[in-house]
Design an enzyme around this catalytic site. Structure first.
Site, mmCIF file in Angstrom:
data_model
loop_
_atom_site.group_PDB
_atom_site.id
_atom_site.type_symbol
_atom_site.label_atom_id
_atom_site.label_comp_id
_atom_site.label_asym_id
_atom_site.label_seq_id
_atom_site.Cartn_x
_atom_site.Cartn_y
_atom_site.Cartn_z
ATOM 1 N N SER A 249 -46.350 10.325 18.763
ATOM 2 C CA SER A 249 -46.603 11.570 19.089
ATOM 3 C C SER A 249 -46.055 12.280 20.684
ATOM 4 C CB SER A 249 -48.283 11.883 19.402
ATOM 5 O OG SER A 249 -48.737 11.387 20.462
ATOM 6 N N LYS A 250 -46.331 13.466 20.951
ATOM 7 C CA LYS A 250 -45.765 14.016 21.920
ATOM 8 C C LYS A 250 -46.034 13.104 23.291
ATOM 9 C CE LYS A 250 -46.475 19.061 20.829
ATOM 10 N NZ LYS A 250 -47.264 19.920 20.817
ATOM 11 N N ARG A 251 -47.152 12.585 23.214
ATOM 12 C CA ARG A 251 -47.370 11.610 24.591
ATOM 13 C C ARG A 251 -46.317 10.590 24.700
ATOM 14 N NH1 ARG A 251 -50.628 7.994 23.722
ATOM 15 N NH2 ARG A 251 -50.741 8.215 21.410
#
Ligand code: GLU
Length: 479
Positions: A249-251
Site C-alpha cells: 500500500s501507499k505506506r
C-alpha cells in the site's frame, strides 16, 4: 481463452491491478484468445470519469491492448456496467420468479442494529434470512404498497467448491455464505450480480483476479448455477506484499502505475518486473522481454504464496532496460523530462541534436529517466553552482587552473573532446597538478556540480562559447 480485466474506477491503477491485467493479457495473447477491458462502475458514488481515463492511459502506456472494451468496441457494448443495467435487472427478475431470490424489506438501520447486537452477543453478523419467510403474495403486496426492498439471493444448503487453477480446490460451507444482496433498494446491482451477468454475457472462459476476491467466488458460482449456466475457470493471484509482509500500500511507497511513469520507469521494465511478481520462467532468469513472456506465461508457474515487492530490484531492472536502449531511443525517452523541467524546447532542432549526442554519456549512470535531468540540465539551460561544490572554485590553485583552462580552450583549433582532453592534461602536467584534481574545478565551473557526465565530451557538446562563459562565471563566483 477469453479473459478480462475488470477494474473499478475508484482511483488510480494500482500496481497490483496492473499485474492482474498483465497476467490476463499474457494468457490471452499466448493462447490467441481475446482480452476484454470492462469498467466496473456499479459503485456510482466512488467511480469517476477521471479514474476511467487514467486507467486507460496506464494500460496503453504498459502496452496492454484490449480486443473488446472502451475506445475499441465489441459485441457486448457498452463495456461499462452503468450502461448495462437492463441485463442485470432481467437476470435478477428471473431469479426472483424462479424462487431463487427474494425481496428483503429490512431497513438499513434495522440491519445495522441487528449486526451490532449479534457482534455483542458473539454471534455471526450474517443476515438472519428473516424475509425469506415472507410468503410470495405478501411480498408482492408490500412491493405494490411502495415499500422499499432489496433483492437477496437465496443461498442453498450444502457446500461450494472453487476449483482454483492456482490454489487447487477450496471448499466453502454454504452455511457461511450470507444471503447476499443482488439489487439494492434503489434498483442498482451489486458487484456479485453484475460480474456474473457480464462474465456470462461476454463468454469469459477464465476469471483471473486477485485473491482478495476469493470469498466472492463461491457466491458467484452459486449464481452461475442458479442462472442455469456453468461457471468459468477461476485463478486467484497471490497478494503482493511489502518487505514487511503486509499488503502493498501507499505506506510502502509508490503504488500507482502513473507515478512510475512520471519517475521515468520504462513500460518494458515495468512489464518484466510485474510478470515476476508471482510467476517465474525458470528459477533464475530475471530479464525477460515481452515476446518471451507471451511465449512462456502459464498459470501453472504462478505461485500461491504472496509476492514480495522489491523496489531495488525494479530500479535495477529499469537501469538494465535503459542500458539496452539505442541512442536515439534514449534521447526520445529523456526529452519529455527535460521539457517538463523547462530545460528543453521539444521543437528546437539544435537542442534535439544536443540530446542525441549527450544521451550516450549518461546511459550507464541513470536508473530512471528523471535521473537524466540533474545530469544533463547544464547542457541545456543555465544552472546554478551547487553549494557544496563552490569551495572547488576557490583558492589560488583552483583560480589558476580555471584561468589557464580558459586561455587554452580559446587557443584550441578544433573544439572536440580529444583536443580538450589533450590540452587540459598537458596543462595539469605543466602546473604540477594531478589530472583528477585539476579537472575538479573545471567540472564544477562547466556543470555546476561535482558530478557530471564525462567532462570532455560534455564540454564538446556544450560548445566553446558556453564553456568560456561558465569559466568566467566560476571565476567570479570563486573570487
Ligand atoms: N472490479 C473488481 C475490482 O476492481 C474486480 C472484479 C473481478 O475481477 O471479478 O476489484
Amino acid at each position: 481463452m477469453k479473459l478480462r480485466f475488470a477494474p473499478s474506477p475508484t482511483g488510480y491503477l494500482h500496481v497490483g491491478g496492473a499485474r492482474t491485467a498483465l497476467y490476463n493479457w499474457l494468457l490471452a495473447r499466448r493462447s490467441g484468445g481475446s482480452f476484454i477491458l470492462r469498467i466496473e462502475d456499479t459503485d456510482i458514488s466512488r467511480s469517476t470519469e477521471d479514474a476511467i481515463e487514467a486507467i486507460i492511459e496506464d494500460m496503453r502506456w504498459l502496452g496492454l491492448d484490449w480486443d473488446e472494451g472502451p475506445e475499441v468496441g465489441g459485441d457486448h457494448w457498452p463495456y461499462r456496467q452503468t450502461g448495462r443495467a437492463p441485463l442485470y435487472l432481467s437476470a435478477a427478475r428471473r431469479l426472483l420468479e424462479e424462487g431463487k431470490a427474494y425481496r428483503c424489506f429490512c431497513l438499513p438501520e434495522e440491519l445495522a442494529e441487528r449486526r451490532e447486537r449479534a457482534a455483542d452477543e458473539g454471534r455471526s453478523p450474517m443476515y438472519d434470512k428473516r424475509c425469506r419467510g415472507i410468503p410470495a403474495d405478501e411480498a408482492k403486496n408490500m412491493e405494490r404498497e411502495g415499500k422499499p426492498f432489496a433483492l437477496r439471493f437465496m443461498v442453498p444448503e450444502g457446500e461450494t467448491v472453487v476449483s482454483d487453477l492456482i490454489r487447487g480446490e477450496v471448499t466453502f460451507g454454504n452455511a457461511e455464505i450470507e444471503d447476499f444482496v443482488l439489487l439494492r433498494s434503489d434498483g442498482s446491482p451489486t458487484y456479485n450480480l453484475a460480474v456474473v451477468v457480464d462474465d456470462l454475457d461476454m463468454q469469459v472462459s477464465h476469471v483471473v483476479r486477485g485473491d482478495d476476491h476469493l470469498p466472492n467466488t463461491p457466491k458467484q458460482i452459486l449464481l452461475y448455477r442458479a442462472l442455469g449456466a456453468e461457471e468459468p475457470a477461476f485463478a486467484h493471484l497471490p497478494m503482493i506484499v511489502g518487505q514487511d509482509g503486509k499488503p502493498l500500500s501507499k505506506r510502502h511507497g509508490d503504488v500507482a502505475v502513473g507515478r512510475f511513469r512520471d519517475m521515468g520507469f520504462l513500460p518494458e521494465a515495468m512489464i518484466n518486473f510485474l510478470a515476476l511478481l508471482g510467476w517465474s520462467l525458470d528459477d533464475s532468469t530475471t530479464l525477460i522481454d515481452r515476446e518471451t513472456l507471451i511465449a512462456n506465461f502459464s498459470l501453472e508457474r504462478v505461485s500461491s504464496k504472496p509476492a514480495v515487492w522489491d523496489s531495488d530490484k525494479l530500479l535495477w531492472m529499469n537501469a538494465q532496460y535503459i542500458m539496452a536502449l539505442g541512442e536515439d531511443e534514449l534521447a526520445l525517452e529523456v526529452a519529455p523530462f527535460l521539457v517538463a523541467e523547462g530545460l528543453m524546447d521539444a521543437e528546437d532542432a539544435v537542442a534535439r541534436d544536443k540530446l542525441l549526442r549527450a544521451a550516450p554519456l549518461i546511459r550507464e549512470r541513470i536508473k530512471v529517466l528523471a535521473d537524466a535531468v540533474p545530469l544533463l540540465g547544464f547542457l541545456f539551460g543555465e544552472v546554478g553552482i551547487a553549494e557544496e561544490a563552490r569551495e572547488l572554485l576557490q583558492g589560488d590553485d583552483n583560480v589558476k587552473i580555471l584561468k589557464e583552462t580558459g586561455k587554452r580552450l580559446l587557443e584550441l583549433e578544433t573544439f572536440d573532446a580529444a583536443a580538450i582532453e589533450g590540452t587540459l592534461r598537458a596543462m595539469a602536467e605543466e602546473l604540477g597538478t594531478k589530472p583528477r584534481k585539476a579537472f575538479q574545478p573545471i567540472r564544477v565551473a562547466v556543470a555546476g556540480s561535482k558530478v557530471s557526465p564525462p567532462l570532455f565530451e560534455s564540454m564538446e557538446i556544450l560548445g566553446r562559447e558556453k564553456c568560456m562563459q561558465r569559466i568566467a562565471r566560476a571565476l567570479e563566483a570563486g573570487s
